[in-house]
Write a protein that holds these residues in place. Structure first.
Motif, PDB file in Angstrom:
ATOM      1  N   MET A   1       5.322  67.928  49.748  1.00  0.00           N
ATOM      2  CA  MET A   1       6.169  68.915  50.240  1.00  0.00           C
ATOM      3  C   MET A   1       6.810  69.829  49.130  1.00  0.00           C
ATOM      4  SD  MET A   1       6.950  68.963  53.452  1.00  0.00           S
ATOM      5  CE  MET A   1       8.735  69.844  53.449  1.00  0.00           C
ATOM      6  N   LYS A   2       7.116  70.967  49.364  1.00  0.00           N
ATOM      7  CA  LYS A   2       7.545  71.889  48.459  1.00  0.00           C
ATOM      8  C   LYS A   2       8.958  72.716  48.906  1.00  0.00           C
ATOM      9  CE  LYS A   2       5.575  75.783  46.764  1.00  0.00           C
ATOM     10  NZ  LYS A   2       4.559  76.486  46.425  1.00  0.00           N
ATOM     11  N   TRP A   3       9.900  72.451  48.246  1.00  0.00           N
ATOM     12  CA  TRP A   3      11.200  73.309  48.923  1.00  0.00           C
ATOM     13  C   TRP A   3      11.447  74.360  47.718  1.00  0.00           C
ATOM     14  CZ3 TRP A   3      14.381  73.056  52.887  1.00  0.00           C
ATOM     15  CH2 TRP A   3      14.250  72.122  53.845  1.00  0.00           C
ATOM     16  N   MET A   4      11.312  75.514  48.272  1.00  0.00           N
ATOM     17  CA  MET A   4      11.747  76.909  47.853  1.00  0.00           C
ATOM     18  C   MET A   4      12.922  77.677  48.145  1.00  0.00           C
ATOM     19  SD  MET A   4       8.245  78.634  46.678  1.00  0.00           S
ATOM     20  CE  MET A   4       8.867  79.572  45.650  1.00  0.00           C
TER      21      MET A   4
ATOM     22  N   ASN B   1      12.299  80.464  43.508  1.00  0.00           N
ATOM     23  CA  ASN B   1      12.593  79.470  42.691  1.00  0.00           C
ATOM     24  C   ASN B   1      11.988  78.077  43.451  1.00  0.00           C
ATOM     25  OD1 ASN B   1      13.877  80.749  40.689  1.00  0.00           O
ATOM     26  ND2 ASN B   1      15.498  80.596  41.919  1.00  0.00           N
ATOM     27  N   VAL B   2      11.456  77.176  42.782  1.00  0.00           N
ATOM     28  CA  VAL B   2      10.795  76.172  43.202  1.00  0.00           C
ATOM     29  C   VAL B   2      12.016  74.933  43.025  1.00  0.00           C
ATOM     30  CG1 VAL B   2       9.172  74.277  43.328  1.00  0.00           C
ATOM     31  CG2 VAL B   2       8.515  76.599  42.892  1.00  0.00           C
ATOM     32  N   ILE B   3      12.605  74.460  44.075  1.00  0.00           N
ATOM     33  CA  ILE B   3      13.621  73.365  43.805  1.00  0.00           C
ATOM     34  C   ILE B   3      12.985  71.810  43.773  1.00  0.00           C
ATOM     35  CG2 ILE B   3      15.730  72.322  44.805  1.00  0.00           C
ATOM     36  CD1 ILE B   3      15.936  74.914  46.439  1.00  0.00           C
ATOM     37  N   VAL B   4      11.963  71.706  44.729  1.00  0.00           N
ATOM     38  CA  VAL B   4      11.250  70.340  44.556  1.00  0.00           C
ATOM     39  C   VAL B   4       9.654  70.465  44.896  1.00  0.00           C
ATOM     40  CG1 VAL B   4      10.834  68.062  45.720  1.00  0.00           C
ATOM     41  CG2 VAL B   4      13.190  69.110  45.709  1.00  0.00           C
ATOM     42  N   VAL B   5       9.045  69.873  44.173  1.00  0.00           N
ATOM     43  CA  VAL B   5       7.543  69.980  44.159  1.00  0.00           C
ATOM     44  C   VAL B   5       6.945  68.499  43.881  1.00  0.00           C
ATOM     45  CG1 VAL B   5       7.011  70.996  42.000  1.00  0.00           C
ATOM     46  CG2 VAL B   5       5.394  71.161  44.066  1.00  0.00           C
ATOM     47  N   SER B   6       6.270  68.072  44.517  1.00  0.00           N
ATOM     48  CA  SER B   6       5.414  66.851  43.957  1.00  0.00           C
ATOM     49  C   SER B   6       6.456  65.780  43.783  1.00  0.00           C
ATOM     50  CB  SER B   6       4.579  66.890  42.951  1.00  0.00           C
ATOM     51  OG  SER B   6       3.724  67.989  42.819  1.00  0.00           O
TER      52      SER B   6
ATOM     53  N   SER C   1      13.461  70.069  40.266  1.00  0.00           N
ATOM     54  CA  SER C   1      13.332  71.076  39.168  1.00  0.00           C
ATOM     55  C   SER C   1      14.619  70.795  38.266  1.00  0.00           C
ATOM     56  CB  SER C   1      13.484  72.746  39.549  1.00  0.00           C
ATOM     57  OG  SER C   1      14.664  73.090  39.368  1.00  0.00           O
ATOM     58  N   PRO C   2      14.467  71.223  37.106  1.00  0.00           N
ATOM     59  CA  PRO C   2      15.613  70.745  35.973  1.00  0.00           C
ATOM     60  C   PRO C   2      16.910  71.670  36.354  1.00  0.00           C
ATOM     61  CG  PRO C   2      13.526  71.120  34.752  1.00  0.00           C
ATOM     62  CD  PRO C   2      13.316  71.448  36.325  1.00  0.00           C
ATOM     63  N   GLU C   3      16.864  72.645  37.082  1.00  0.00           N
ATOM     64  CA  GLU C   3      17.802  73.374  37.175  1.00  0.00           C
ATOM     65  C   GLU C   3      18.539  73.146  38.352  1.00  0.00           C
ATOM     66  OE1 GLU C   3      18.307  78.044  38.586  1.00  0.00           O
ATOM     67  OE2 GLU C   3      16.271  77.622  38.123  1.00  0.00           O
ATOM     68  N   TYR C   4      17.948  72.047  39.223  1.00  0.00           N
ATOM     69  CA  TYR C   4      18.949  71.584  40.413  1.00  0.00           C
ATOM     70  C   TYR C   4      18.987  70.162  40.197  1.00  0.00           C
ATOM     71  CZ  TYR C   4      18.176  75.882  42.866  1.00  0.00           C
ATOM     72  OH  TYR C   4      18.430  77.336  43.453  1.00  0.00           O
ATOM     73  N   LYS C   5      18.463  69.509  39.160  1.00  0.00           N
ATOM     74  CA  LYS C   5      18.647  68.128  39.085  1.00  0.00           C
ATOM     75  C   LYS C   5      19.862  67.518  39.457  1.00  0.00           C
ATOM     76  CE  LYS C   5      15.265  65.033  37.021  1.00  0.00           C
ATOM     77  NZ  LYS C   5      13.968  65.646  36.488  1.00  0.00           N
ATOM     78  N   GLU C   6      20.989  68.101  38.638  1.00  0.00           N
ATOM     79  CA  GLU C   6      22.299  67.717  38.590  1.00  0.00           C
ATOM     80  C   GLU C   6      22.845  67.560  40.016  1.00  0.00           C
ATOM     81  OE1 GLU C   6      23.812  66.176  36.124  1.00  0.00           O
ATOM     82  OE2 GLU C   6      21.951  66.387  35.177  1.00  0.00           O
TER      83      GLU C   6
END
Ligand SMILES: *[C@@H]1O[C@H](CO)[C@@H](O)[C@H](O)[C@H]1NC(C)=O
Ligand SMILES: *[C@@H]1O[C@H](CO)[C@@H](O)[C@H](O)[C@H]1NC(C)=O
Ligand SMILES: *[C@@H]1O[C@H](CO)[C@@H](O)[C@H](O)[C@H]1NC(C)=O
Ligand SMILES: *[C@@H]1O[C@H](CO)[C@@H](O)[C@H](O)[C@H]1NC(C)=O
Ligand SMILES: *[C@@H]1O[C@H](CO)[C@@H](O)[C@H](O)[C@H]1NC(C)=O
Length: 210
Positions: free
Chosen positions: A49-52, A56-61, A65-70
């Motif tokens: 799955m990939k969330w965008m 911006n990609v939020i989740v892939v594989s 993403s570091p930007e959303y990790k927190e």
């Protein structure tokens, strides 16, 4: 054939040629709160799955993403995405894709709207006549929350809308006169706050603000 006609055909061809878009689901999130976006149909567990959002990609594989990790929780079992500590800027379109080797398919699409809780409306009531009889008189009521106000004229029985601000906030204000009590309610899709005043107090006091 004229140029316009050719252009139209090219344009139509382009539109129908693209993959049918998934209709977005409206989702509301409270500022500072959380919103969870689910992939509705039962996804295969091994599906990639990939969330965008926007570009911006939020989740892939299965990686956030570091930007959303927190402030993002991704569940790799049901592929749901939860955003925490919502900010106004999180408002936007979120799309989940099923990623195959040579193809990406939209699974679900959300239109996320982040709103603030409504504050208690401020009522500004002015009595129009000094003729107080049985706790009833004519009054104007200006009911407001930051960014939006509504002015009504109320008599013994009911309130009639007189004027309202042009508003870009998603708050509805309702003024009603229920058995001698003027109620002013502000609401959006998360919360509602009501302020009220008794006609009797207004008509005796002439001017009242709360
Ligand atoms: C992930 O989703 C599955 C299926 O809905 C659920 O059983 C599990 O508890 C979830 N995991 C977390 C960490 O929320
Ligand atoms: C006050 O209202 C009553 C009933 O509506 C009416 O009979 C009376 O004349 C009014 N008085 C004044 C001063 O307007
Ligand atoms: C109603 O109240 C709001 C907030 O105090 C104010 O900005 C607005 O001008 C008022 N409207 C009228 C018609 O008085
Ligand atoms: C309206 O208010 C009066 C006085 O408070 C009360 O006696 C009466 O029962 C109320 N009527 C309704 C319909 O609530
Ligand atoms: C609440 O949500 C509905 C859609 O579910 C929308 O049409 C409506 O405008 C929203 N109301 C407010 C006050 O934002």
């Amino acid at each position: 054939m004229d140029i316009l006609g050719s252009l139209l055909i090219i344009l139509l061809g382009t539109i129908t040629g693209t993959r049918a878009d998934v209709h977005p689901i409206d989702k509301y999130g409270l500022k500072g709160g959380a919103a969870c976006l689910a992939v509705r149909e039962n996804p295969h567990q091994e599906m990639a799955m990939k969330w965008m959002t926007d570009d911006n990609v939020i989740v892939v594989s299965e990686e956030v993403s570091p930007e959303y990790k927190e402030r993002v929780d991704y569940n790799s079992t049901d592929h749901s995405l939860c955003l925490r500590k919502l900010e106004q800027t999180d408002t936007g379109i979120y799309i989940a894709y099923n990623v195959e080797k040579w193809k990406e398919t939209q699974m679900v699409k959300y239109n996320l709207m982040v709103q603030e809780a409504v504050s208690i409306p401020v009522m500004e009531v002015v009595s129009l006549s000094s003729n107080y009889s049985g706790g009833m008189c004519d009054v104007t009521v200006n009911c407001s929350v930051p960014g939006v106000w509504v002015l009504s004229v109320c008599d013994g029985g009911q309130c009639t809308l007189s004027q309202q601000s042009l508003s870009h906030t998603r708050v509805n204000i309702i003024i009603s006169n229920d058995n001698g009590t003027i109620q002013c309610t502000g609401k959006n899709n998360f919360s509602a706050e009501t302020n009220s005043q008794r006609m009797e107090d207004i008509c005796i006091g002439r001017y009242y603000r709360s």
